[in-house]
Scaffold this active site. Structure first.
Site, PDB file in Angstrom:
ATOM      1  N   GLU A  97      -9.553   3.828   1.771  1.00 43.38           N
ATOM      2  CA  GLU A  97      -8.950   4.014   0.442  1.00 43.38           C
ATOM      3  C   GLU A  97      -7.917   2.955   0.103  1.00 43.38           C
ATOM      4  O   GLU A  97      -7.716   2.621  -1.062  1.00 43.38           O
ATOM      5  CB  GLU A  97      -8.305   5.411   0.357  1.00 43.38           C
ATOM      6  CG  GLU A  97      -6.884   5.551   0.952  1.00 43.38           C
ATOM      7  CD  GLU A  97      -6.787   5.252   2.440  1.00 43.38           C
ATOM      8  OE1 GLU A  97      -7.814   5.368   3.129  1.00 43.38           O
ATOM      9  OE2 GLU A  97      -5.697   4.893   2.919  1.00 43.38           O
ATOM     10  N   LYS A 114       0.845  -1.204   0.000  1.00 43.44           N
ATOM     11  CA  LYS A 114       0.000   0.000   0.000  1.00 43.44           C
ATOM     12  C   LYS A 114       0.879   1.252   0.000  1.00 43.44           C
ATOM     13  O   LYS A 114       1.687   1.455   0.898  1.00 43.44           O
ATOM     14  CB  LYS A 114      -0.909  -0.008   1.234  1.00 43.44           C
ATOM     15  CG  LYS A 114      -1.723   1.291   1.433  1.00 43.44           C
ATOM     16  CD  LYS A 114      -2.694   1.182   2.609  1.00 43.44           C
ATOM     17  CE  LYS A 114      -3.359   2.515   2.922  1.00 43.44           C
ATOM     18  NZ  LYS A 114      -4.271   2.442   4.075  1.00 43.44           N
ATOM     19  N   ASP A 142       1.479   5.936   5.838  1.00 42.02           N
ATOM     20  CA  ASP A 142       0.497   5.016   5.253  1.00 42.02           C
ATOM     21  C   ASP A 142       1.027   4.347   3.971  1.00 42.02           C
ATOM     22  O   ASP A 142       0.311   3.608   3.310  1.00 42.02           O
ATOM     23  CB  ASP A 142      -0.808   5.776   4.978  1.00 42.02           C
ATOM     24  CG  ASP A 142      -2.044   4.892   5.120  1.00 42.02           C
ATOM     25  OD1 ASP A 142      -1.940   3.820   5.728  1.00 42.02           O
ATOM     26  OD2 ASP A 142      -3.114   5.286   4.602  1.00 42.02           O
ATOM     27  N   LYS A 174     -10.286  12.513   8.484  1.00 43.39           N
ATOM     28  CA  LYS A 174      -9.935  12.018   9.816  1.00 43.39           C
ATOM     29  C   LYS A 174     -10.019  13.173  10.807  1.00 43.39           C
ATOM     30  O   LYS A 174      -9.453  14.229  10.574  1.00 43.39           O
ATOM     31  CB  LYS A 174      -8.516  11.440   9.812  1.00 43.39           C
ATOM     32  CG  LYS A 174      -8.389  10.140   9.033  1.00 43.39           C
ATOM     33  CD  LYS A 174      -6.978   9.571   9.153  1.00 43.39           C
ATOM     34  CE  LYS A 174      -6.813   8.311   8.326  1.00 43.39           C
ATOM     35  NZ  LYS A 174      -7.555   7.147   8.840  1.00 43.39           N
ATOM     36  N   ASP A 199      -2.606   9.937   4.264  1.00 44.37           N
ATOM     37  CA  ASP A 199      -4.025   9.600   4.353  1.00 44.37           C
ATOM     38  C   ASP A 199      -4.760  10.593   5.258  1.00 44.37           C
ATOM     39  O   ASP A 199      -4.706  10.501   6.477  1.00 44.37           O
ATOM     40  CB  ASP A 199      -4.178   8.172   4.899  1.00 44.37           C
ATOM     41  CG  ASP A 199      -5.637   7.698   4.898  1.00 44.37           C
ATOM     42  OD1 ASP A 199      -6.489   8.395   4.302  1.00 44.37           O
ATOM     43  OD2 ASP A 199      -5.905   6.634   5.492  1.00 44.37           O
ATOM     44  N   ARG A 223      -7.786  -0.269   0.540  1.00 47.26           N
ATOM     45  CA  ARG A 223      -8.283  -1.486  -0.125  1.00 47.26           C
ATOM     46  C   ARG A 223      -8.639  -1.203  -1.583  1.00 47.26           C
ATOM     47  O   ARG A 223      -8.597  -2.113  -2.422  1.00 47.26           O
ATOM     48  CB  ARG A 223      -9.470  -2.051   0.670  1.00 47.26           C
ATOM     49  CG  ARG A 223     -10.671  -1.168   0.728  1.00 47.26           C
ATOM     50  CD  ARG A 223     -11.605  -1.555   1.857  1.00 47.26           C
ATOM     51  NE  ARG A 223     -11.104  -1.136   3.176  1.00 47.26           N
ATOM     52  CZ  ARG A 223     -11.747  -1.342   4.315  1.00 47.26           C
ATOM     53  NH1 ARG A 223     -12.905  -1.955   4.318  1.00 47.26           N
ATOM     54  NH2 ARG A 223     -11.241  -0.923   5.459  1.00 47.26           N
ATOM     55  N   ASP A 267     -12.303   7.041   3.563  1.00 50.42           N
ATOM     56  CA  ASP A 267     -11.117   6.734   4.375  1.00 50.42           C
ATOM     57  C   ASP A 267     -10.722   5.258   4.240  1.00 50.42           C
ATOM     58  O   ASP A 267      -9.652   4.849   4.690  1.00 50.42           O
ATOM     59  CB  ASP A 267     -11.396   7.089   5.842  1.00 50.42           C
ATOM     60  CG  ASP A 267     -10.129   7.233   6.655  1.00 50.42           C
ATOM     61  OD1 ASP A 267      -9.032   7.208   6.055  1.00 50.42           O
ATOM     62  OD2 ASP A 267     -10.234   7.375   7.890  1.00 50.42           O
TER      63      ASP A 267
HETATM   64  N1  BES Z   1      -4.592   4.132   6.939  1.00 49.69           N
HETATM   65  C1  BES Z   1      -5.769   3.829   7.641  1.00 49.69           C
HETATM   66  C2  BES Z   1      -5.599   2.716   8.669  1.00 49.69           C
HETATM   67  C3  BES Z   1      -4.707   3.012   9.838  1.00 49.69           C
HETATM   68  C4  BES Z   1      -5.258   3.502  11.007  1.00 49.69           C
HETATM   69  C5  BES Z   1      -3.372   2.730   9.805  1.00 49.69           C
HETATM   70  C6  BES Z   1      -4.443   3.738  12.092  1.00 49.69           C
HETATM   71  C7  BES Z   1      -2.550   2.969  10.886  1.00 49.69           C
HETATM   72  C8  BES Z   1      -3.106   3.457  12.033  1.00 49.69           C
HETATM   73  C9  BES Z   1      -6.883   3.365   6.697  1.00 49.69           C
HETATM   74  O1  BES Z   1      -6.847   3.893   5.421  1.00 49.69           O
HETATM   75  C10 BES Z   1      -8.181   3.787   7.296  1.00 49.69           C
HETATM   76  O2  BES Z   1      -8.378   4.962   7.442  1.00 49.69           O
HETATM   77  N2  BES Z   1      -9.001   2.813   7.648  1.00 49.69           N
HETATM   78  C11 BES Z   1     -10.271   3.078   8.257  1.00 49.69           C
HETATM   79  C12 BES Z   1     -11.293   2.231   7.568  1.00 49.69           C
HETATM   80  C13 BES Z   1     -12.691   2.551   7.963  1.00 49.69           C
HETATM   81  C14 BES Z   1     -13.136   3.851   7.385  1.00 49.69           C
HETATM   82  C15 BES Z   1     -13.590   1.434   7.472  1.00 49.69           C
HETATM   83  C16 BES Z   1     -10.157   2.686   9.728  1.00 49.69           C
HETATM   84  O3  BES Z   1      -9.561   1.646  10.034  1.00 49.69           O
HETATM   85  O4  BES Z   1     -10.642   3.432  10.564  1.00 49.69           O
HETATM   86 ZN    ZN Z   2      -4.934   4.529   4.755  1.00 51.47          ZN
HETATM   87 ZN    ZN Z   3      -7.902   5.769   5.273  1.00 50.15          ZN
END
Ligand code: BES
Ligand code: ZN
Ligand code: ZN
Length: 485
Positions: free
Chosen positions: A331, A247, A270, A259, A252, A333, A329
């Site tokens: 993104e 990734k 990220d 966020k 992000d 996947r 968010d």
């Molecule tokens: N990059 C984040 C995941 C992340 C969170 C990595 C904290 C490291 C530390 C990812 O893109 C994300 O924002 N995921 C969301 C998904 C949700 C919106 C379904 C998450 O995990 O909150």
């Molecule tokens: Zn992310």
């Molecule tokens: Zn994200």
């Protein structure tokens, strides 16, 4: 600066030495005087784990390690002992340092060197150092005296080098590293290690109809890239390649589902998965591991903007499936799914993706384990697990049952990019699986890829999670192929 690692065949009388001891006995090679020896033994007997003796020209450090139930535990103890000594070593301001061992396991000196090298990394290119810090430094040469072989030393030198630049890449903020500059860094590394790197620009990505990567990129002022890394030595042992997908979200923000609070903290990291894949290629290529491997790195930042993709959008992916965007968010996947679908053209034996994918994985395992989900043959998982223990980058498996796939059904498209609040790490994995026509191992490093504080030699911010794991896994896999021949 990362110290050099050199094998030596003797210890000169004026050289400073670290000796890892498996017993309360002091070898003659250290050339300690009778009184020094007596003092050291007394300290060791009184359960002192680290003893150091300051002679006129040199320092001798003795590190007593305990017996351990398993090899992997013993190895980790030695790495941690090394990290615990870094301040002491720095204070002595040595130009070089011999590492040796006595009555302990084979490989202890390499493990100590590894623990020390990984502990003394710093990301300080943007700091104007104050004079106090300049006065002392770590040794610039580690001289290994003992049973370490040339191949092991080479591996250690390249692996630690890779960890250093992977950390540099992760720690680089987005105002210095966007998707395009990430791609040129990967190209540079490819050139220095001898693996091939193709960078597909936005036009090519459009032509390939990578709707996930393009959607995430819509809010950005910088174009996306899609990097293809390839290591294919003449005498590779696998007919079908192994594909690593990383990734590459260089930042992000969450996009329009921005966020809030402090959740954007560390989101420059990220792209840790992308950096890790690059580091694995570096190590494998430098060590001429006889496997055909392909790396796929989709990269962009994810931010809001006039043209940003929005919650509710329906996008068409590289494999022609449609996705309802339930949250901008989620993104990672989307860009990974395009890469995993692209992987099909190589008819791979195995696809491994590595990504800072979900907060859910971090909440589940904290920073102690990489969350793993898979539909691949158990022989790979067994090996990966074993390597995880050996290098102390352990994987923990989450269930991957079909029922979890039900949670990302959409009423208006083929699939949705989010499930509910439940099983967030698993539904993310299930989303990726829908794009994989070949066996998949999914590694979620959200918990381990960015650390709030140092954990021994796993340093805070980007420790380089998954690199030692995957490089070791591939090396071992190559050895297994060789045995089967
Ligand atoms: N990059 C984040 C995941 C992340 C969170 C990595 C904290 C490291 C530390 C990812 O893109 C994300 O924002 N995921 C969301 C998904 C949700 C919106 C379904 C998450 O995990 O909150
Ligand atoms: Zn992310
Ligand atoms: Zn994200």
């Amino acid at each position: 600066m990362k110290p050099k690692i050199i094998k030596v065949s003797k210890i000169s009388p004026d050289q400073s030495v670290i000796c890892i001891l498996g017993k309360d006995e002091i070898p003659d090679t250290l050339r300690l005087s009778k009184t020094e020896k007596a003092y050291a033994l007394k300290q060791l007997k009184s359960k002192e784990e680290i003893v150091f003796i300051n002679s006129y020209f040199k320092v001798t450090y003795l590190v007593r390690v305990k017996e351990n139930a398993t090899v992997s535990k013993a190895k980790e103890d030695v790495r941690r002992a090394a990290s615990g000594m870094k301040k002491l070593i720095k204070a002595n301001n040595l130009t070089d340092l011999v590492i040796t061992s006595s009555q302990t396991y084979k490989g202890a000196i390499e493990d100590f060197a590894e623990g020390l090298i990984l502990s003394i990394y710093s990301f300080d290119k943007y700091r104007t150092k104050d004079e106090d810090e300049k006065k002392t430094d770590y040794p610039s040469c580690l001289l290994l005296f003992g049973d370490a072989g040339e191949a092991e030393i080479r591996w250690l030198a390249d692996l630690t080098e890779a960890v250093y630049f992977v950390r540099d890449l992760i720690n680089e903020p987005v105002n210095h590293l966007n998707a395009v500059t990430l791609a040129s860094e990967i190209q540079k590394i490819g050139k220095s290690a001898g693996f091939k790197v193709d960078v597909l620009n936005k036009g090519k990505i459009e032509a390939l109809k990578m709707g996930g990567l393009l959607a995430v990129n819509k809010g950005s002022i910088d174009p996306p890239v899609f990097c293809i890394l390839e290591w294919k030595p003449e005498k590779h042992l696998n007919k079908q390649p192994i594909i690593l997908v990383g990734k590459g979200i260089v930042y992000d923000t969450g996009g329009l589902n921005i966020k809030t609070g402090d959740y954007m903290n560390n989101m420059k990291g990220d792209m840790a998965g992308a950096a890790t894949v690059t580091g694995v290629f570096y190590t494998i290529a430098k060590n001429n591991i006889p496997l055909h491997i392909i790396g796929l790195v989709p990269a962009t930042d994810n931010r809001p903007g006039g043209n940003a993709y929005a919650q509710g959008d329906i996008i068409k992916m590289h494999n022609k499936m449609t996705v309802e965007v339930g949250n901008t968010d989620a993104e990672g996947r989307l860009i990974l799914a395009d890469a995993i679908s692209y992987a099909s053209r190589y008819e791979p034996k195995l696809i491994i993706d590595i990504a800072t994918l979900t907060g859910s994985a971090a909440l589940t395992f904290g920073n102690q384990a990489i969350a793993m989900m898979t539909n691949a043959d158990r022989k790979y998982i067994k090996l990966l697990e074993e390597c995880g223990y050996l290098v102390h980058e352990r994987i923990a498996e989450l269930p991957f049952w079909d029922e979890y796939g039900e949670l990302i059904k959409s009423d208006i498209a083929d699939v949705k990019n989010v499930g509910g609040r439940e099983a967030g790490a698993i539904t993310a994995g299930k989303f990726l699986e829908k794009f994989a026509k070949f066996p998949l191992i999914h590694l979620d490093i959200a918990g381990t890829g960015m650390l709030a504080k140092d954990d021994f030699y796993r340093l805070k911010d980007g420790p380089g999670s998954g690199l030692r794991l995957l490089a070791t896994f591939l090396k071992r896999l190559a050895a297994d192929y060789k045995k089967m021949k």
